[in-house]
Design an enzyme around this catalytic site. Structure first.
Site, PDB file in Angstrom:
ATOM      1  N   SER A  78     -44.034  -0.616  -1.951  1.00 56.26           N
ATOM      2  CA  SER A  78     -44.605  -1.029  -3.239  1.00 56.26           C
ATOM      3  C   SER A  78     -44.339  -2.504  -3.522  1.00 56.26           C
ATOM      4  O   SER A  78     -43.373  -3.089  -3.040  1.00 56.26           O
ATOM      5  CB  SER A  78     -44.015  -0.202  -4.367  1.00 56.26           C
ATOM      6  OG  SER A  78     -44.206   1.170  -4.128  1.00 56.26           O
TER       7      SER A  78
HETATM    8  N1  SAH Z   1     -40.820   3.917  -2.111  1.00 53.01           N
HETATM    9  C1  SAH Z   1     -41.399   3.514  -0.857  1.00 53.01           C
HETATM   10  C2  SAH Z   1     -42.905   3.478  -0.896  1.00 53.01           C
HETATM   11  C3  SAH Z   1     -43.411   4.783  -0.590  1.00 53.01           C
HETATM   12  S1  SAH Z   1     -45.119   4.974  -0.259  1.00 53.01           S
HETATM   13  C4  SAH Z   1     -40.861   2.173  -0.417  1.00 53.01           C
HETATM   14  O1  SAH Z   1     -40.105   1.554  -1.162  1.00 53.01           O
HETATM   15  O2  SAH Z   1     -41.166   1.770   0.700  1.00 53.01           O
HETATM   16  C5  SAH Z   1     -45.170   6.704  -0.575  1.00 53.01           C
HETATM   17  C6  SAH Z   1     -44.460   7.563   0.427  1.00 53.01           C
HETATM   18  O3  SAH Z   1     -44.578   8.910  -0.015  1.00 53.01           O
HETATM   19  C7  SAH Z   1     -45.049   7.505   1.820  1.00 53.01           C
HETATM   20  O4  SAH Z   1     -44.071   7.168   2.745  1.00 53.01           O
HETATM   21  C8  SAH Z   1     -45.575   8.918   2.043  1.00 53.01           C
HETATM   22  O5  SAH Z   1     -45.476   9.362   3.383  1.00 53.01           O
HETATM   23  C9  SAH Z   1     -44.690   9.743   1.122  1.00 53.01           C
HETATM   24  N2  SAH Z   1     -45.247  11.019   0.718  1.00 53.01           N
HETATM   25  C10 SAH Z   1     -46.525  11.310   0.378  1.00 53.01           C
HETATM   26  N3  SAH Z   1     -46.639  12.602   0.038  1.00 53.01           N
HETATM   27  C11 SAH Z   1     -45.400  13.150   0.148  1.00 53.01           C
HETATM   28  C12 SAH Z   1     -44.864  14.459  -0.058  1.00 53.01           C
HETATM   29  N4  SAH Z   1     -45.627  15.472  -0.482  1.00 53.01           N
HETATM   30  N5  SAH Z   1     -43.544  14.648   0.157  1.00 53.01           N
HETATM   31  C13 SAH Z   1     -42.751  13.634   0.582  1.00 53.01           C
HETATM   32  N6  SAH Z   1     -43.201  12.381   0.803  1.00 53.01           N
HETATM   33  C14 SAH Z   1     -44.507  12.138   0.600  1.00 53.01           C
END
Ligand code: SAH
Length: 203
Positions: free
Chosen positions: A52
């Site tokens: 993000s």
């Molecule tokens: N907070 C992270 C950004 C995450 S992007 C950072 O600082 O880098 C969102 C993430 O959520 C992705 O890695 C994606 O794979 C994960 N995601 C999406 N759906 C999900 C689910 N149902 N359970 C766990 N993770 C999930």
């Protein structure tokens, strides 16, 4: 980054600014993108996911209003950048990621940086992690169509959940307090996150 992108736009909590200033964001982005690491935008990471934008990380973290003794559940470990910030500001962090590869990389990096108060789990975060519930705070860093009831259920009374709610293309960031067992929501800003895959995936 701290002065231009965060303070100027209302991220003012000293502990949040310190944590954002201390954590080496360039280590969490993909190789070759280090020079963009401190720009005001989201960047691509492995598995078609994103880290993000710093402002959104600051906004969500500030909303969580962490004093230092909280147990936090994070859904969407991704690069582990937000996880590191939570590890700095709370007592314990449990973070769930569906991509094993991302979780493995985040685990290596967080260990290298010396965070011992983090537990990473590979799985579907829509169901939360009942083993360590209740949580003082829950943060979802992927977009959902609505608040997964399992997550609200695992929030302690008086606790708060921060989550982007909306459709695939745009969402609003909501801070949802649990007061007398019921949700009370405040809207923080517009945002755009990758989808929370599964039952609460946005249309
Ligand atoms: N907070 C992270 C950004 C995450 S992007 C950072 O600082 O880098 C969102 C993430 O959520 C992705 O890695 C994606 O794979 C994960 N995601 C999406 N759906 C999900 C689910 N149902 N359970 C766990 N993770 C999930």
């Amino acid at each position: 980054m701290v002065t231009d992108q965060l303070q100027r736009r209302g991220i003012i909590q000293a502990r949040v600014l310190e944590a954002l200033g201390r954590i080496p964001r360039e280590q969490f982005v993909d190789r070759g993108q280090e020079r963009q690491a401190y720009e005001d935008r989201a960047l691509a990471i492995e598995c078609d996911q994103t880290i993000s934008q710093p402002y959104i990380v600051g906004l969500m973290t500030q909303a969580l209003d962490l004093a230092g003794d909280e147990k936090v559940l994070e859904i969407g470990t991704g690069s582990g950048y937000q996880t590191a910030i939570l590890a700095e500001l709370a007592a314990r962090v449990v973070s769930i990621e569906r991509h094993a590869e991302l979780s493995r990389r985040a685990s290596t990096l967080l260990a290298e940086l010396g965070y011992l108060n983090v537990r990473l789990i590979v799985g579907d975060g829509s169901a939360g992690w009942p083993d360590e519930a209740p949580y003082d705070r829950i943060i979802v860093t992927a977009a959902a169509s609505q608040t997964p009831e399992a997550l609200f259920g695992q929030l302690r009374e008086g606790g708060m959940l921060v989550i982007p709610i909306g459709d695939r293309d745009s969402q609003t960031l909501q801070a949802i307090h649990k007061i007398d067992g019921k949700p009370r929501a405040t809207t923080l800003s517009g945002c755009r996150f990758v989808p929370l895959v599964g039952e609460f995936e946005p249309e």
